[in-house]
Design a protein around this motif. Structure first.
Motif, short mmCIF file in Angstrom:
data_model
loop_
_atom_site.label_atom_id
_atom_site.label_comp_id
_atom_site.label_asym_id
_atom_site.label_seq_id
_atom_site.Cartn_x
_atom_site.Cartn_y
_atom_site.Cartn_z
N ARG A 1 -1.10 1.68 8.77
CA ARG A 1 -0.90 1.10 7.44
C ARG A 1 -2.23 1.13 6.69
O ARG A 1 -3.29 1.33 7.28
N TYR B 1 -14.22 0.58 4.83
CA TYR B 1 -13.58 -0.72 4.59
C TYR B 1 -14.22 -1.72 5.56
O TYR B 1 -13.98 -1.66 6.77
N ALA B 2 -15.05 -2.59 5.02
CA ALA B 2 -15.80 -3.51 5.88
C ALA B 2 -15.22 -4.92 5.88
O ALA B 2 -15.25 -5.62 6.89
N ARG C 1 -9.60 -15.51 8.10
CA ARG C 1 -9.99 -15.58 9.51
C ARG C 1 -10.79 -16.86 9.79
O ARG C 1 -11.33 -17.47 8.86
N ASN D 1 -9.41 -10.89 4.50
CA ASN D 1 -10.13 -11.26 5.73
C ASN D 1 -10.76 -12.66 5.68
O ASN D 1 -11.16 -13.20 6.71
N ARG E 1 -7.76 6.05 9.91
CA ARG E 1 -7.65 4.70 10.43
C ARG E 1 -7.54 4.74 11.95
O ARG E 1 -6.54 5.17 12.50
N SER F 1 -3.30 -1.48 4.63
CA SER F 1 -3.88 -2.83 4.54
C SER F 1 -4.70 -3.05 3.27
O SER F 1 -5.81 -3.58 3.32
N ASP G 1 -11.22 -0.43 11.81
CA ASP G 1 -10.37 -1.45 12.44
C ASP G 1 -10.40 -1.37 13.96
O ASP G 1 -10.55 -0.28 14.53
C1 IPE Z 1 -8.26 -3.87 7.50
O1 IPE Z 1 -8.09 -4.32 8.78
C2 IPE Z 1 -9.52 -4.42 6.92
C3 IPE Z 1 -10.77 -3.86 7.43
C4 IPE Z 1 -10.87 -2.94 8.35
C5 IPE Z 1 -11.96 -4.39 6.84
P1 IPE Z 1 -7.26 -5.65 9.10
O2 IPE Z 1 -7.40 -5.85 10.58
O3 IPE Z 1 -7.71 -6.76 8.24
O4 IPE Z 1 -5.77 -5.25 8.70
P2 IPE Z 1 -4.39 -5.79 9.23
O5 IPE Z 1 -4.45 -7.28 9.16
O6 IPE Z 1 -4.25 -5.32 10.64
O7 IPE Z 1 -3.38 -5.17 8.34
#
Ligand code: IPE
Ligand code: IPE
Ligand code: MG
Length: 229
Positions: A183, A52-53, A61, A58, A177, A185, A10
């Motif tokens: 969190r 987590y890709a 977006r 997502n 993370r 997520s 992230d």
């Molecule tokens: C989690 O990150 C998903 C990935 C890293 C692929 P997000 O950016 O989507 O998570 P939130 O929205 O901050 O919770």
């Protein structure tokens, strides 16, 4: 040493924003760090890592960003094939049906041809959500019950785990993370029940081997009790 580490990649968007660049520039940089992290994990003796890709959420977006990520994935498939030649097994976690046919075919092919690789397992979570995974496992078991192959009483945690995408991976020990968010997520919801968490303030494209080493050191100093004493 953790056997299996989960990485929530992230902070790509914020990294690009800081440089007044489009968000997809950050994703490109983040993908390069993904590749390096696989090597760092192998060097350090970790057995498996899940990255987590792209989450089930997502897709919300803007179209331009989602398309950019899909293009990046298409380009990365070549690199992934190279790794697969180096005795790395790839497992793609998530429902691959919404991806374009060519991407999907490549991912399934890589998963199949790298199945026998033993040096390292790289999991890549694509269109992955922990809740969707649990729902999916429940659906598989429900069908078996309806067909009479299984009785409801036979459903145990062990059997349930066999229906998850991680069923051939070691237990998840550590989740890292970056990006400052604290969190999950929707990442590895079931598997993280007793995992350790390390949250870092770096953005994913700035993640370095030293950050990984520090996180592992922190993990090594934790006392895991699993409910015992
Ligand atoms: C989690 O990150 C998903 C990935 C890293 C692929 P997000 O950016 O989507 O998570 P939130 O929205 O901050 O919770
Ligand atoms: C994570 O980086 C990558 C994906 C979710 C694909 P973000 O794109 O969520 O970056 P931030 O959180 O907006 O900085
Ligand atoms: Mg984010």
């Amino acid at each position: 040493m953790p056997r299996h580490i989960g990485f929530i990649m992230d902070g790509n968007g914020r990294w690009a924003k800081k440089r007044a660049m489009p968000r997809n520039f950050g994703h490109r940089e983040g993908a390069a760090v993904f590749k390096k992290t696989i090597n760092w994990c192998r060097e350090l003796g970790v057995e498996a890592a899940t990255f987590y890709a792209f989450s089930t959420e997502n897709w919300k977006r803007p179209e331009e960003e989602v398309n950019g990520i899909m293009e990046l994935l298409r380009r990365y498939i070549k690199d992934i094939r190279e790794y697969a030649k180096e005795n790395v097994r790839f497992i793609f976690l998530g429902d691959l049906t919404p991806f374009d046919k060519d991407i999907r075919a490549d991912l399934l092919d890589i998963m199949e041809t790298s199945r026998g690789n033993t040096e390292f397992i790289a999991g890549v979570a694509l269109n992955y959500g922990g809740r969707a995974e649990i729902c999916n496992a429940s659906r598989i078991l429900a069908k078996k019950c309806v067909s009479g192959e299984l009785s409801a009483e036979e459903i145990t945690e062990e059997l349930f785990e066999e229906m998850l995408y991680t069923n051939e991976m070691p237990p998840l020990d550590l989740v890292i993370r970056p990006s400052g968010e604290q969190r999950l997520s929707n990442f590895l919801t079931w598997q993280s029940a007793y995992a350790e968490f390390v949250f870092l303030d770096v953005l994913w494209p700035d993640f370095k081997k030293k950050d990984l080493e520090n996180a592992i050191e922190e993990y090594a100093g934790r006392s895991r009790r699993f409910g015992g004493i």
